[in-house]
Design a protein around this motif. Structure first.
Motif, PDB file in Angstrom:
ATOM      1  N   LYS A  69      36.726  78.027   2.624  1.00 44.25           N
ATOM      2  CA  LYS A  69      35.378  77.662   3.237  1.00 44.25           C
ATOM      3  C   LYS A  69      35.196  77.231   4.612  1.00 44.25           C
ATOM      4  N   ASP A  70      36.421  76.459   5.279  1.00 47.30           N
ATOM      5  CA  ASP A  70      36.681  76.027   6.275  1.00 47.30           C
ATOM      6  C   ASP A  70      36.867  76.987   7.412  1.00 47.30           C
ATOM      7  N   SER A  84      34.369  81.725  -6.772  1.00 49.92           N
ATOM      8  CA  SER A  84      34.382  80.454  -6.593  1.00 49.92           C
ATOM      9  C   SER A  84      35.678  79.825  -5.975  1.00 49.92           C
ATOM     10  N   ARG A  96      28.000  81.412  -6.585  1.00 47.37           N
ATOM     11  CA  ARG A  96      29.161  80.454  -6.435  1.00 47.37           C
ATOM     12  C   ARG A  96      29.641  80.489  -4.795  1.00 47.37           C
ATOM     13  N   GLU A 119      27.065  78.101  -3.261  1.00 48.25           N
ATOM     14  CA  GLU A 119      27.457  76.910  -3.415  1.00 48.25           C
ATOM     15  C   GLU A 119      28.190  75.939  -2.353  1.00 48.25           C
ATOM     16  N   ASP A 120      29.095  76.833  -1.875  1.00 49.28           N
ATOM     17  CA  ASP A 120      29.941  76.606  -0.733  1.00 49.28           C
ATOM     18  C   ASP A 120      29.355  76.676   0.757  1.00 49.28           C
ATOM     19  N   ASP A 121      28.835  77.658   0.665  1.00 51.83           N
ATOM     20  CA  ASP A 121      28.478  78.039   2.202  1.00 51.83           C
ATOM     21  C   ASP A 121      27.142  78.901   1.997  1.00 51.83           C
ATOM     22  N   SER A 151      36.272  81.264  -2.297  1.00 52.59           N
ATOM     23  CA  SER A 151      35.278  80.425  -1.472  1.00 52.59           C
ATOM     24  C   SER A 151      35.708  79.180  -0.968  1.00 52.59           C
ATOM     25  N   ALA A 152      36.148  78.435  -2.115  1.00 48.56           N
ATOM     26  CA  ALA A 152      36.490  76.906  -1.726  1.00 48.56           C
ATOM     27  C   ALA A 152      37.745  77.003  -1.010  1.00 48.56           C
TER      28      ALA A 152
END
Length: 372
Positions: free
Chosen positions: A161-162, A154, A198, A201-203, A157-158
């Motif tokens: 994520k960009d 989580s 998880r 959820e971001d991507d 990834s956060a």
């Protein structure tokens, strides 16, 4: 100024805003188109290599300064995938990237800053794919700590994520226990599934890689993944399978005596066929990535001048893996499995040539004197 006089200016401003909004919409659409599916990525990844023993262990300094020459050398030779093994919840050179009790990533960790610099440098190379994983997480695996793995991915990834979608996430490398037993398949599926959700959820378009439940052997996939219910139910085009190929270990492994082993083409082909069959049947034609392969020659030999090893490197990617459409990443730790010599900042033998399919031999004999 009268309303009539202001109207042309208002029209121009409105038109400019509409143009800008259109440009943003086009940019967003273009960005959506640059996220390759797992199949598209596999077709583009080709030959690859590992940054072994750098961010996963203390053999090499975990820094961009150390990684850059190796990335540059492989990239110049046409390699288009770099796998970065990373240990998060166990110490490397006395430092942690994440809390072993919670999985929370430490944003102030110097090794994390260097890792992100390496990821960004790799992604700056046109067409280079990056596979990031969780590597030596012994305590996490022994305890079946799904909560820790879930929080870890989580946070990863956060934070990332960009980044370009050429960055891919391999959830858990070789999930054997410290006594070398396999992880229970249901435990692996639960842990992987929670981390996968998880990430999603971001991507929804970040490519995620899954593997077996012990050493990432090809034969583990049928036991570990009889179905894909935990990872999208077979409906996720951004899912890829991975396995490791050191078959036969009596030849490929470290400290195996000598390297005059009479391996056969079947030794090379059989695990790839096993994995291809699983990927077709259970995986719904899921693409497959061979995340590690190679020979631990320097554990025994003082220099690499064994034609039998050269033959293995010549056949593995160029003939067998390519025939199966499987991208590969040779295991290069700069030591026992060395191709790139970190001290010299160049390739230490002609094994790099062999991966292309042909290379110079020392004499005509497969089992020349330097194999023993």
């Amino acid at each position: 100024m009268s309303n009539l006089a202001a109207r042309p200016r208002l029209i121009r401003l409105t038109a400019m805003m509409l143009c800008l909004l259109g440009a943003f919409a086009l940019a967003s659409h273009a960005s959506a188109q640059t996220a390759p599916t797992a199949r598209e990525a596999a077709a583009a990844m080709g030959k690859g290599f590992n940054l072994g023993q750098m961010f996963d262990a203390g053999q090499h300094d975990p820094s961009l300064e150390t990684a850059r020459p190796k990335i540059d050398a492989y990239y110049a030779r046409g390699f288009r995938t770099v796998r970065i093994p990373v240990t998060w919840t166990e110490p490397v050179q006395g430092t942690l990237l994440a809390d072993p009790d919670t999985g929370a990533v430490d944003p102030s960790a110097p090794r994390l800053a260097e890792l992100e610099a390496v990821i960004d440098y790799a992604l700056a190379q046109p067409g280079l794919y990056v596979v990031l994983n969780a590597h030596h997480e012994a305590r996490l695996k022994d305890g079946g700590r799904a909560d820790v793995l879930e929080r870890l991915w989580s946070d990863i990834s956060a934070r990332l994520k960009d980044r370009d979608h050429r960055l891919m996430f391999e959830i858990l490398n070789e999930p054997h226990l410290t006594n070398h037993d396999a992880m229970a398949p249901e435990t692996l599926r639960d842990m992987t599934g929670r981390a996968y959700r998880r990430i999603r959820e971001d991507d929804a378009r970040r490519i995620v890689l899954i593997g077996g439940n012990q050493w990432f052997g090809a034969d583990e996939m049928a036991r570990a993944w009889p179905d894909l219910d935990a990872v999208g139910g077979g409906r996720d085009p951004y899912l890829m399978a991975t396995f490791h190929h050191y078959n036969p270990w009596t030849f490929n492994g470290d400290n195996q005596g000598d390297y005059a082993d009479p391996w056969t083409e079947a030794d090379m082909e059989a695990p790839m066929r096993t994995m291809a069959d699983w990927a077709h049947d259970v995986g719904g034609d899921m693409p497959v990535f061979i995340g590690e392969w190679g020979v631990g020659w320097q554990s025994v030999l003082p220099k690499m001048n064994c034609n039998n090893i050269r033959l293995w490197y010549s056949r593995f990617d160029a003939r067998h893996a390519s025939d199966h459409g499987m991208p590969t990443a040779v295991w290069d730790d700069g030591g026992w499995f060395q191709l790139f010599d970190h001290a010299q900042r160049k390739f230490g033998s002609n094994l790099i040539d062999c991966i292309d399919g042909e290379c110079r031999w020392d004499g005509p004999e497969r089992f020349n004197a330097d194999c023993a």
